[in-house]
Design an enzyme around this catalytic site. Structure first.
Site, PDB file in Angstrom:
ATOM      1  CG  ASN A  25      -0.279  -0.024   2.531  1.00 51.35           C
ATOM      2  OD1 ASN A  25       0.774   0.576   2.718  1.00 51.35           O
ATOM      3  ND2 ASN A  25      -0.866  -0.740   3.490  1.00 51.35           N
TER       4      ASN A  25
ATOM      5  CD  GLU B 130       2.169  -2.545   3.453  1.00 53.10           C
ATOM      6  OE1 GLU B 130       1.758  -3.281   4.366  1.00 53.10           O
ATOM      7  OE2 GLU B 130       1.899  -2.743   2.242  1.00 53.10           O
TER       8      GLU B 130
ATOM      9  CG  ASP C  96      -5.811 -10.255   3.452  1.00 54.95           C
ATOM     10  OD1 ASP C  96      -4.591 -10.058   3.291  1.00 54.95           O
ATOM     11  OD2 ASP C  96      -6.335 -10.419   4.558  1.00 54.95           O
TER      12      ASP C  96
END
Length: 480
Positions: free
Chosen positions: A195, A198, A264
């Site tokens: 993301n 990150e 996920d």
């Protein structure tokens, strides 16, 4: 160009990563504890849901694909619950049950749709335990076309290079959902899906869209990987491939209920689509649609194949010239999208306005504008600008709500909010082929007409639907 929806049941994926059990306690909080200033929750329902890498497997199974999963658990009740839940949807579990470890449990107490507290029961697995799990590699990767490394930094993937090398030797595509500020441990993977937070933790602060692309390309070379998919919340997602133009997908406008597990869902949809044989861009498009569905659901949730198919086909109908999906974008993202559209030979139409309360006149006008070209951009005034133009009490709807409504219209490809009181700077920046405005005046009355004609564009004035105006609607509601 349209593509046939993938046959997910033919896909076979292996998931390796940190297994967790998400445990939800639901009840009513109607009083404060006499022991401390905290609410007392009378629990009336308990729900256990596979989390972490197990949620990735649940998403894959929900799409109808075949999935093997491995990870570390304890030899305990939580592991049995996880295995039961996964087996129930057809996931083949190859757990490494460590003798002196406990299965990770994340417990949440929920009252009136509000999370009051989360309790984590976890201890990082040792490198030795992670190494002991490697004997399952051949079984878990058997016949897999794609491997997902789902890293939550709990120790299961202490040695990701082992799994990457194993996959490369078997010519299996490797996708990584990374964690931490050191991505060198994922060197040689095919694609990573950080993301924005990150990504910036690794490459530093991103100052612009071009800076994002440049830093992503540098990281691709450093890690010897093929691509990076950066998920960017309300700004959509951007795919950067080695030495190729970037591929940006705006977020599909939805009312967000919960972003839990959205990452996920993205990587599971991406893996399933790739294993089913579609291109990377097509797989990213499907992942973007899946993310827009799952964020409307509370808690750890999955997206089913029928849900994804229905939502995808709805957006494919909106943008049937290729597999790009439109939506609300920043000005810089719009510039990049328009450049790509022009390279494909598409004619770009532009219009602007307040669009405060959308009515039949707006819809008809936008349909007519879209019919003039291949792509339609709607640029809206900021809230401050609307107030200047329309007076105090306006806008009725804030800019974010106006963007959401317009992005949901079938004839609108991209919608953005332009700074200032006029769209002149935006017109100079993106240079649409056609500038359209509704009204009963000639083209010289259209703001920016001289800018558009100077670079060879067209200016068109279209009539408005009679007896339809936002002001009249506001006056009727207020009884004026």
């Amino acid at each position: 160009m349209k593509f046939d929806f993938p046959e997910f049941h033919q896909a076979r994926i292996a998931v390796i990563g940190d297994l967790m059990l998400d445990r939800f306690y639901y009840g009513k909080a109607s009083r404060i504890s006499p022991e401390a200033p905290v609410p007392v929750v009378n629990v009336d329902r308990l729900e256990d849901v596979p989390g972490g890498a197990a949620n990735v497997a649940m998403n894959i199974a929900s799409l109808g694909a075949q999935c093997n999963i491995t990870g570390i658990t304890g030899a305990d009740e939580a592991a049995n619950v996880l295995k039961q839940k996964l087996h129930a949807v057809g996931v083949n579990c190859l757990f490494h049950q460590a003798a002196h470890a406990c299965t990770i449990i994340k417990s949440r107490v929920i009252s009136s749709h509000q999370q009051l507290i989360r309790l984590d029961f976890e201890k990082r697995f040792t490198e030795q335990v992670a190494q002991d799990m490697e004997h399952l590699a051949e079984h878990v990767t058997d016949n897999a076309k794609v491997i997902v490394l789902s890293d939550y930094n709990k120790g299961t993937l202490a040695h990701p290079q082992y799994w990457i090398e194993k996959a490369r030797n078997k010519q299996i595509t490797v996708l990584v959902d990374p964690k931490g500020d050191d991505f060198t441990k994922y060197r040689g993977a095919d694609l990573i899906t950080p993301n924005m937070s990150e990504f910036e933790a690794v490459v530093g602060a991103v100052e612009s869209e071009q800076d994002l692309i440049s830093k992503a390309q540098t990281l691709i070379k450093t890690l010897n990987i093929k691509a990076i998919l950066i998920t960017r919340s309300e700004h959509g997602m951007t795919l950067v491939q080695a030495e190729q133009p970037e591929f940006h997908l705006p977020a599909i406008a939805k009312e967000v209920a919960d972003v839990t597990g959205a990452g996920d869902t993205v990587i599971s949809t991406l893996a399933t689509a790739l294993a089913a044989g579609v291109s990377l861009e097509q797989a990213v498009t499907l992942a973007n649609v899946a993310a827009s569905i799952v964020v409307t659901k509370l808690g750890t949730s999955t997206v089913s194949e029928p849900e994804l198919r229905q939502e995808y086909e709805r957006h494919q109908g909106i943008n049937n010239t290729d597999h790009c999906i439109g939506g609300a974008v920043t000005v810089e993202q719009l510039k990049m999208a328009v450049e790509q559209a022009k390279k494909r030979g598409e004619k770009v139409v532009f219009t602007n306005g307040c669009f405060d309360i959308l009515h039949a006149g707006h819809v008809t006008y936008l349909q007519q504008a879209r019919a003039l070209g291949d792509r339609l951009i709607v640029a809206i005034n900021t809230d401050e600008s609307v107030t200047k133009l329309k007076g105090e009490g306006r806008p009725i709807n804030t800019a974010d709500r106006r963007l959401t409504v317009l992005a949901g219209l079938a004839d609108v490809d991209w919608v953005t909010c332009f700074p200032g009181d006029t769209p002149e700077e935006l017109l100079r920046l993106i240079q649409p082929d056609i500038l359209v405005k509704g009204g009963d005046y000639d083209k010289q009355g259209v703001v920016g007409w001289e800018i558009v004609e100077a670079y060879g564009g067209e200016v068109k004035v279209m009539g408005l639907v009679e007896n339809c105006s936002t002001t009249a609607i506001v006056n009727k509601i207020s009884g004026k």
